[in-house]
Design a protein around this motif. Structure first.
Motif, PDB file in Angstrom:
ATOM      1  N   GLN A  77       2.077   6.361  -9.012  1.00  0.00           N
ATOM      2  CA  GLN A  77       2.565   6.589  -7.470  1.00  0.00           C
ATOM      3  C   GLN A  77       3.329   7.861  -7.419  1.00  0.00           C
TER       4      GLN A  77
ATOM      5  N   GLN B 153       0.748  -1.132  -0.092  1.00  0.00           N
ATOM      6  CA  GLN B 153      -0.048  -0.016   0.158  1.00  0.00           C
ATOM      7  C   GLN B 153       0.808   1.336   0.064  1.00  0.00           C
ATOM      8  N   TYR B 154       0.475   2.405  -0.798  1.00  0.00           N
ATOM      9  CA  TYR B 154       0.954   3.712  -0.525  1.00  0.00           C
ATOM     10  C   TYR B 154      -0.172   4.497  -0.250  1.00  0.00           C
ATOM     11  N   ASP B 155       0.330   5.647   0.629  1.00  0.00           N
ATOM     12  CA  ASP B 155      -0.703   6.716   1.091  1.00  0.00           C
ATOM     13  C   ASP B 155      -0.135   8.201   0.789  1.00  0.00           C
ATOM     14  N   THR B 156       0.798   8.369  -0.245  1.00  0.00           N
ATOM     15  CA  THR B 156       1.292   9.571  -0.452  1.00  0.00           C
ATOM     16  C   THR B 156       1.875   9.301  -2.090  1.00  0.00           C
TER      17      THR B 156
ATOM     18  N   LYS C 112       4.074   0.100   1.518  1.00  0.00           N
ATOM     19  CA  LYS C 112       4.173  -0.509   3.063  1.00  0.00           C
ATOM     20  C   LYS C 112       3.327  -1.884   3.108  1.00  0.00           C
TER      21      LYS C 112
ATOM     22  N   LYS D  22      -8.019   7.778  -4.404  1.00  0.00           N
ATOM     23  CA  LYS D  22      -8.348   7.883  -3.124  1.00  0.00           C
ATOM     24  C   LYS D  22      -7.064   7.376  -2.615  1.00  0.00           C
ATOM     25  N   PHE D  23      -6.388   7.890  -1.299  1.00  0.00           N
ATOM     26  CA  PHE D  23      -5.384   7.126  -0.444  1.00  0.00           C
ATOM     27  C   PHE D  23      -6.175   6.633   0.692  1.00  0.00           C
ATOM     28  N   PRO D  24      -5.580   5.843   1.578  1.00  0.00           N
ATOM     29  CA  PRO D  24      -4.338   4.802   0.899  1.00  0.00           C
ATOM     30  C   PRO D  24      -4.796   3.974  -0.554  1.00  0.00           C
ATOM     31  N   TYR D  25      -3.892   3.738  -1.249  1.00  0.00           N
ATOM     32  CA  TYR D  25      -3.872   3.168  -2.440  1.00  0.00           C
ATOM     33  C   TYR D  25      -3.216   1.600  -2.352  1.00  0.00           C
TER      34      TYR D  25
END
Length: 343
Positions: free
Chosen positions: A69, A26-29, A38, A80-83
């Motif tokens: 990304q 997962q990535y959130d930014t 992550k 949307k995040f997290p992706y």
């Protein structure tokens, strides 16, 4: 898009949804490359009626993934995040053509995530069976890179892959890359003379795929795209990065086309100007439209030994944070990473 995959249909998918968690990345930014991913555990969500839940075996990573990304496709993607590139959204109650345990190759939807998880879903309409003769790794490259090469050749360039068409002179740039190495092989199924460009270290490799002439793109003739035999190109499958129209134009036949698989603003402007001026030489932007029958066709070619996916290495996804940014542009497995030969 974390789009293509090889997988097996999960058993008891409805019972799994909501009752189990799956491992995913997962990535959130925006930004961060591999270090921005992550390892997380998330629920296996409930199914939709026209989808199949898949236990991941292999998935491929394409340039659009790192562009998403990095933020190059904002604000459209990710939505949307997290992706989570691999978020499961379920198994369909109306799926009729597949059963638990079937091995498949499928095209995933980047709007909801992709294949970097233990489970993923795909539309039944974009899922085909994978025969025993086709490995998971071989199948994983087909849904984006293979389908892009197929669409560029058959729909945009008008090549008949049964060899029944008139002889056509084709140029394929970046021919040792993901799309390029499929394009060379597919083009040679038709009545074509293939000129290809690549780096010096891959010249013999591209020749082994069937190319009639191969140019080192760093040489003067290679940079100018000049055919060693003096041919003019009826179609160019442009798999490399940006290149000015002035480089292509003198090498095209009177009705030559340049099919750009990653068109940028300059390419789109060239396309528009060509239409406005009624030019016979055209730049054609390509937007991949995945079709089940085309994916099935490619899988059958691999089964028959007429098409191959070339893989350099396999790396466990647990080591993803240790990989460099260049690797994010190539091939990814659900549990391993596939790296196509560099262009």
């Amino acid at each position: 898009m974390f789009l293509p995959l090889s997988a097996s249909l999960a058993s008891s998918p409805v019972a799994m949804a909501g009752n189990r968690t799956m491992h995913a990345l997962q990535y959130d930014t925006y930004g961060g490359g591999p270090a921005g991913l992550k390892h997380v555990d998330v629920p296996v969500p409930s199914p939709k009626k026209d989808e199949v839940l898949l236990k991941m075996e292999a998935t491929s990573l394409n340039p659009v993934d790192w562009k998403m990304q990095k933020g190059m496709l904002r604000p459209l993607f990710p939505r949307k995040f997290p992706y989570i590139p691999g978020e499961v959204i379920g198994v369909g109650s109306e799926v009729k053509d597949f059963k638990a345990g079937d091995k498949v190759v499928a095209f995933l939807n980047h709007l909801t995530g992709g294949g970097l998880a233990e489970f993923a879903v795909a539309k039944e309409s974009l899922t085909v069976r994978r025969p025993p003769e086709v490995s998971a790794a071989e199948g994983a490259g087909l849904p984006v890179a293979g389908l892009t090469a197929h669409q560029a050749l058959t729909q945009s360039a008008g090549i008949k892959l049964d060899g029944s068409g008139k002889e056509t002179n084709i140029l394929i740039t970046a021919a040792s890359g993901g799309v390029g190495h499929y394009a060379v092989q597919l083009a040679k199924l038709g009545n074509t003379h293939v000129t290809a460009t690549c780096g010096a270290r891959n010249i013999e490799f591209v020749k082994s795929l069937g190319a009639d002439e191969v140019l080192d793109y760093k040489t003067p003739d290679g940079a100018a795209l000049k055919s060693p035999s003096g041919r003019k190109y009826d179609a160019v499958i442009h798999c490399a990065s940006a290149m000015p129209w002035s480089t292509f134009e003198p090498n095209l036949s009177s009705n030559g086309k340049v099919i750009d698989i990653t068109p940028g603003p300059r390419a789109l402007l060239t396309f528009a100007l060509g239409k406005l001026t009624f030019s016979k030489k055209q730049l054609v932007p390509l937007l991949l439209i995945a079709k089940k029958e085309n994916l099935d066709f490619l899988v059958e070619l691999v089964k028959e030994g007429k098409l191959k996916t070339v893989i350099d290495s396999s790396i466990p996804s647990a080591k993803l944070k240790k990989l460099g940014p260049r690797v994010l542009m190539v091939m990814l497995l659900g549990r391993s990473l596939l790296n196509h030969r560099g262009i």
